[in-house]
Scaffold this active site. Structure first.
Site, PDB file in Angstrom:
ATOM      1  CG  HIS A 209      -1.863  -1.191   1.239  1.00 26.52           C
ATOM      2  ND1 HIS A 209      -2.442  -1.686   2.385  1.00 26.52           N
ATOM      3  CD2 HIS A 209      -2.320  -1.973   0.218  1.00 26.52           C
ATOM      4  CE1 HIS A 209      -3.210  -2.728   2.081  1.00 26.52           C
ATOM      5  NE2 HIS A 209      -3.146  -2.923   0.778  1.00 26.52           N
TER       6      HIS A 209
HETATM    7  C1  FAD Z   1      -0.244  -7.086  -4.979  1.00 24.40           C
HETATM    8  C2  FAD Z   1      -1.108  -5.945  -4.512  1.00 24.40           C
HETATM    9  C3  FAD Z   1      -2.257  -6.226  -3.770  1.00 24.40           C
HETATM   10  C4  FAD Z   1      -3.068  -5.171  -3.334  1.00 24.40           C
HETATM   11  N1  FAD Z   1      -4.254  -5.474  -2.719  1.00 24.40           N
HETATM   12  C5  FAD Z   1      -5.117  -4.468  -2.432  1.00 24.40           C
HETATM   13  C6  FAD Z   1      -6.424  -4.762  -1.937  1.00 24.40           C
HETATM   14  O1  FAD Z   1      -6.830  -5.917  -1.805  1.00 24.40           O
HETATM   15  N2  FAD Z   1      -7.232  -3.705  -1.626  1.00 24.40           N
HETATM   16  C7  FAD Z   1      -6.830  -2.411  -1.782  1.00 24.40           C
HETATM   17  O2  FAD Z   1      -7.603  -1.512  -1.460  1.00 24.40           O
HETATM   18  N3  FAD Z   1      -5.609  -2.104  -2.262  1.00 24.40           N
HETATM   19  C8  FAD Z   1      -4.757  -3.111  -2.622  1.00 24.40           C
HETATM   20  N4  FAD Z   1      -3.543  -2.820  -3.185  1.00 24.40           N
HETATM   21  C9  FAD Z   1      -3.166  -1.396  -3.367  1.00 24.40           C
HETATM   22  C10 FAD Z   1      -3.826  -0.705  -4.566  1.00 24.40           C
HETATM   23  O3  FAD Z   1      -4.153  -1.596  -5.598  1.00 24.40           O
HETATM   24  C11 FAD Z   1      -2.861   0.376  -5.083  1.00 24.40           C
HETATM   25  O4  FAD Z   1      -2.445   1.168  -4.010  1.00 24.40           O
HETATM   26  C12 FAD Z   1      -3.533   1.274  -6.138  1.00 24.40           C
HETATM   27  O5  FAD Z   1      -3.907   0.484  -7.236  1.00 24.40           O
HETATM   28  C13 FAD Z   1      -2.565   2.393  -6.573  1.00 24.40           C
HETATM   29  O6  FAD Z   1      -3.166   3.125  -7.620  1.00 24.40           O
HETATM   30  P1  FAD Z   1      -2.351   4.265  -8.396  1.00 24.40           P
HETATM   31  O7  FAD Z   1      -3.256   4.788  -9.433  1.00 24.40           O
HETATM   32  O8  FAD Z   1      -1.776   5.198  -7.410  1.00 24.40           O
HETATM   33  O9  FAD Z   1      -1.112   3.511  -9.060  1.00 24.40           O
HETATM   34  P2  FAD Z   1      -1.095   2.258 -10.044  1.00 24.40           P
HETATM   35  O10 FAD Z   1      -2.433   1.597 -10.083  1.00 24.40           O
HETATM   36  O11 FAD Z   1       0.070   1.427  -9.649  1.00 24.40           O
HETATM   37  O12 FAD Z   1      -0.880   2.916 -11.485  1.00 24.40           O
HETATM   38  C14 FAD Z   1       0.309   3.518 -11.906  1.00 24.40           C
HETATM   39  C15 FAD Z   1       0.436   3.268 -13.409  1.00 24.40           C
HETATM   40  O13 FAD Z   1       1.419   4.135 -13.940  1.00 24.40           O
HETATM   41  C16 FAD Z   1       2.237   3.413 -14.840  1.00 24.40           C
HETATM   42  N5  FAD Z   1       3.527   4.106 -14.911  1.00 24.40           N
HETATM   43  C17 FAD Z   1       4.462   4.192 -13.939  1.00 24.40           C
HETATM   44  N6  FAD Z   1       5.502   4.945 -14.358  1.00 24.40           N
HETATM   45  C18 FAD Z   1       5.206   5.346 -15.624  1.00 24.40           C
HETATM   46  C19 FAD Z   1       5.888   6.135 -16.601  1.00 24.40           C
HETATM   47  N7  FAD Z   1       7.088   6.681 -16.347  1.00 24.40           N
HETATM   48  N8  FAD Z   1       5.295   6.343 -17.805  1.00 24.40           N
HETATM   49  C20 FAD Z   1       4.056   5.804 -18.066  1.00 24.40           C
HETATM   50  N9  FAD Z   1       3.396   5.035 -17.195  1.00 24.40           N
HETATM   51  C21 FAD Z   1       3.947   4.819 -15.983  1.00 24.40           C
HETATM   52  C22 FAD Z   1       2.298   2.024 -14.245  1.00 24.40           C
HETATM   53  O14 FAD Z   1       2.694   1.052 -15.205  1.00 24.40           O
HETATM   54  C23 FAD Z   1       0.885   1.844 -13.737  1.00 24.40           C
HETATM   55  O15 FAD Z   1       0.043   1.288 -14.718  1.00 24.40           O
HETATM   56  C24 FAD Z   1      -2.698  -3.834  -3.618  1.00 24.40           C
HETATM   57  C25 FAD Z   1      -1.544  -3.556  -4.352  1.00 24.40           C
HETATM   58  C26 FAD Z   1      -0.762  -4.599  -4.818  1.00 24.40           C
HETATM   59  C27 FAD Z   1       0.457  -4.284  -5.636  1.00 24.40           C
END
Ligand code: FAD
Length: 537
Positions: A473
């Protein structure tokens, strides 16, 4: 090529932004995603989450730096890659967090982000089986399923054990507030994962004003002489390319990617940037600081009866589960491996529930399931895990060179405070209390890990340090706040000191929320989109 808005990253937050900003048809929107299209059955199938856990096509598969308080261990840090980001590799437990988590966001200088303020956006993003109520939404894109009555029967022993010890019963962790034990909601609909990619991004891609580019990594931001973000420089199959934004660039690259892009672009601590040979654009010392995460330890038990992994031990059992899933979207592969749990007070002096406990009716750690879509159960068993809801350790994400291909240093500084150490011991004792309840003893043959020899606080803490893992997280590395010395974005999610640039993803959390952070990340995107649209009207 010029667009009104450029969104960097198509994860949990970016997918919602892409949908909301392109919804009216008035704005052109470009989404740039480093990973691929993520077309795989494993992404749809909730029970296949374990295969995505170490799958290089869908996962950046990062690690923390060596953690001093954990004997130098480097903890695994999976991060989603490709359309849907971490939202398509997560465990799908749908928890908004507790009321006070958001009131603390507001108290940190962010008017408009209290629980009362964010509730309408939580309601907007979901369709909940309880329908349109004070606490729930009835017509949002993210479909939530209640697991009550559908979890493995042995989960009832966990719940009975908690109630027997006097812990409250929670009928809705996403209602008025969360305390006690109960059954989790999942972001699963009709047996399929319901990520924001599925619910928001994919339907929106039919619009002519939305363009989504995969396999396109953003290496840095382009600024004009007034420090206005004009666009981005990307790398696609090794070739550099520029895209321009008329209105704004929005970083949604997650808690590792967003601070990485800011630092590569010259926004961060000036001396740190100069040391790496990067010409600073703006001094913003908090970029990459305040990294937070949940740190979780697990206790493993051998059960005296068959558990959820029973069917997976034979080839026939695995085939049956797959067939059941393909034909009916039901059965073990339609479920998250973690099904029940709750929020508990570590002792009577705690004013709010400060610990979260999960129960999983499977013996092997999910993290150890490799290559198998379904838990390969080596013995009939179950697992109790816990983490502090609001750990106080703060770490950082910093680039180590000016090369965009190089992974930043992720240092969560786990167990960096006395309070976190105290809660590690509290949680260990809580697990033992639950395991010793009459209802739990009735299903237990023996404690396998850490085992009966671990009894003193020192022994329990040693076990925690040796075996704890990240709950994945990561958040807080571009924290929202009013003071540019201690935060990165203001309460409108605009980066301090420059213009035309926002960060909208898990990195803006001023403090971590209690439970998984996916729902809160999607809330940030819903509210962020409405802030942008209000300004563009
Ligand atoms: C294994 C796992 C299990 C989890 N389980 C849960 C759960 O059960 N319940 C819950 O609430 N949360 C859970 N989480 C946490 C939650 O899913 C994440 O915190 C949330 O998805 C983060 O969202 P975000 O949009 O911040 O980032 P992300 O969803 O990680 O999106 C970031 C995106 O940006 C892209 N990116 C990165 N750098 C670049 C770049 N330079 N150029 C272009 N693209 C780029 C990446 O490829 C990615 O697609 C879990 C996380 C993981 C990894």
């Amino acid at each position: 090529m010029t667009y009104d808005y450029i969104i960097v990253g198509a994860g949990s937050a970016g997918s919602i932004l892409a949908d909301r900003l392109s919804e009216s048809g008035r704005h052109s929107v470009l989404v740039l995603e480093a990973g691929g299209k993520n077309r795989s059955l494993a992404i749809k199938m909730p029970g296949a989450a374990a295969t995505l856990y170490r799958h290089p096509a869908h996962n950046w598969m990062l690690h923390s730096s060596p953690q001093q308080a954990l004997g130098g261990r480097e903890l695994y840090a999976p991060r989603g890659k490709g359309l849907g980001g971490s939202g398509v590799i997560n465990t799908m437990i749908y928890l908004r967090g507790r009321r006070g988590d958001f009131d603390d966001w507001a108290a940190a200088g962010n008017d408009g982000w209290s629980w009362h303020n964010v509730l309408p956006y939580f309601r907007k993003l979901e369709t909940h089986p309880l329908g349109n109520t004070v606490y729930h939404g009835g017509d949002g894109p993210i479909r939530i399923s209640r697991m009550r009555g559908r979890v493995h029967p042995v989960c009832d022993s966990f719940l009975a054990g908690c109630y027997e010890l006097g812990y409250p019963r929670s009928d809705d962790f996403n209602g008025a507030d969360a305390e006690g034990a109960g059954v989790y909601d999942l972001s699963v609909y009709r047996g399929e994962r319901c990520s924001s990619a599925k619910a928001n991004l994919h339907p929106a891609r039919k619009r002519n004003n939305l363009r989504v580019e995969v396999d396109t990594t953003v290496d840095g931001l382009l600024f004009d002489s007034e420090r206005r973000a004009m666009g981005v420089r990307v790398r696609r199959h090794g070739t550099p390319l520029d895209f321009h934004a008329r209105r704004e660039v929005i970083l949604s690259a997650g808690a590792v990617g967003s601070p990485q892009i800011l630092q590569l672009s010259g926004i961060g601590d000036v001396s740190r940037l100069r040391d790496l040979g990067i010409s600073p654009i703006h001094h913003l010392p908090s970029v990459g600081e305040h990294l937070q995460d949940h740190l979780s330890a697990s206790y493993d038990y051998r059960a005296n009866m068959p558990m959820a992994g029973k069917g997976s031990r034979s080839w026939f059992g695995r085939m049956k589960a797959h067939l059941q899933y393909v034909l009916t979207h039901t059965g073990p592969l339609s479920m998250s491996p973690v099904q029940v749990g709750g929020y508990f007070r570590g002792d009577d002096n705690e004013s709010i529930p400060n610990l979260q406990v999960h129960f999983s009716p499977l013996s092997p750690p999910v993290s150890e399931l490799r290559g198998s879509a379904i838990a390969d159960e080596s013995y009939p068993g179950f697992r109790l895990s816990f983490n502090a809801c609001r750990p106080t350790s703060r770490g950082s994400v910093h680039i180590v060179s000016r090369q965009a291909e190089e992974t930043p240093r992720i240092d969560p500084n786990y167990l960096g405070t006395e309070r976190d150490i105290e809660e590690a011991v509290q949680g260990s004792r809580l697990i033992r209390r639950i395991a010793q309840s009459r209802a739990m003893r009735a299903i237990t043959a023996e404690e396998i890990r850490p085992g009966p020899q671990a009894q003193s606080d020192a022994e329990l803490l040693a076990y925690f340090r040796e075996t704890c893992e990240s709950a994945h997280h990561l958040c807080g590395t571009c924290a929202m706040g009013a003071d540019p010395d201690r935060s990165v974005v203001d309460r409108s999610l605009k980066v301090h000191g420059v213009s035309g640039l926002r960060v909208i993803d898990a990195s803006i959390f001023p403090n971590i929320t209690s439970g998984g952070i996916n729902a809160a990340t999607m809330l940030v995107a819903e509210k962020g989109a409405s802030l942008i649209l209000r300004e563009s009207a």
